[in-house]
Design an enzyme around this catalytic site. Sequence first.
Site: not given
Ligand code: NAD
Length: 297
Positions: A66, A171
């Site tokens: 995250p 980004k």
């Molecule tokens: P998300 O919250 O769906 O996924 C993050 C995952 O990380 C969760 O499943 C959580 O349980 C896991 N996690 C957290 N701490 C952890 C740890 N210590 N060990 C193992 N797992 C852990 O978020 P997302 O939408 O997949 O986004 C992830 C990243 O991608 C972010 O930085 C976001 O800004 C970036 N991003 C997201 C999008 C989008 O459209 N969702 C687009 C581009 C970039």
Amino acid sequence: MTNIGFIGLGNMGGPMAANLVKAGHNVIGFDLSEAALTAFKNIGGTKASSAIEAVENADIVVTMLPAAKHVEAVYCGENGLIQASKKGTLFLDSSTIDVETSRKVAKVAAKAGRLMMDTPVSGGVAAATAGTLTFMCGGSDDAFKKGKEVLDVVGGNIIHAGASGAGQAAKICNNMMLGIQMISVCEAFAMADALGLDRQKLFEISSAASGQCWSLTTYCPVPGPIPTTPANNDYEPGFAAAMMLKDLRLAADAAKAVGVNNVIGQKAKELYEAMNDAGMDGKDFSGYFEFMTKKQN
Ligand code: NAD
């Protein structure tokens, strides 16, 4: 076939890891969420019982977490990934985080004899699923060459932005443009409504005129013109308003640190703060249209 460790199997990481499994790589994944781990197992991935187990035999490790605090803790904390991995392991951090933390973690990795590249993405969940993400890479030529072989499976455009941190810089700049543009498109549709101009007509005209941008032609924030956008599904994300606010805060901090007067970027951050404060943080960021029009009514 490459041994890949994958940490963070959420909205983005889940489909990215699934594409690596589909391409025949040996992917061992870990997430704190049992539901995410089960979904990963169901698509043929190997579940690890800890982040350490996921990386100890990996040649390449991808992280999709995250925010910066998670990245720093997972990599550098006690029992961190860097120490748990083999010498020579390549780390690809695709999370969106600040440039400073990204460079700091990469330095720790380099000191321990590991390669690291920041590889944030653009494209959202649909592109993660389709394997068409744009990757913005910051790291050495060696890291880019090795990483690109794997990233080609999950991305459509893999671009070497420069040295460590350059991917995150790209980004942050990109998402500042996106946040500003989405607000401009929402305001234009609100104006069209008020001026008695048909929404579909504005969409058709501006798609072929100088107002054209991704927020209009691919991610239109009003229901109708593009049936697959979150606007047609009660603004379910997609890309949550909370995530957009996070990125605009990263842009504001970066602008302050380097002395850039990003007036409209700051304003966009304030407007997304208001949307989040109104309880719409879990809605798609294109729901700004609903937020601004409801507020005015
Ligand atoms: P998300 O919250 O769906 O996924 C993050 C995952 O990380 C969760 O499943 C959580 O349980 C896991 N996690 C957290 N701490 C952890 C740890 N210590 N060990 C193992 N797992 C852990 O978020 P997302 O939408 O997949 O986004 C992830 C990243 O991608 C972010 O930085 C976001 O800004 C970036 N991003 C997201 C999008 C989008 O459209 N969702 C687009 C581009 C970039």
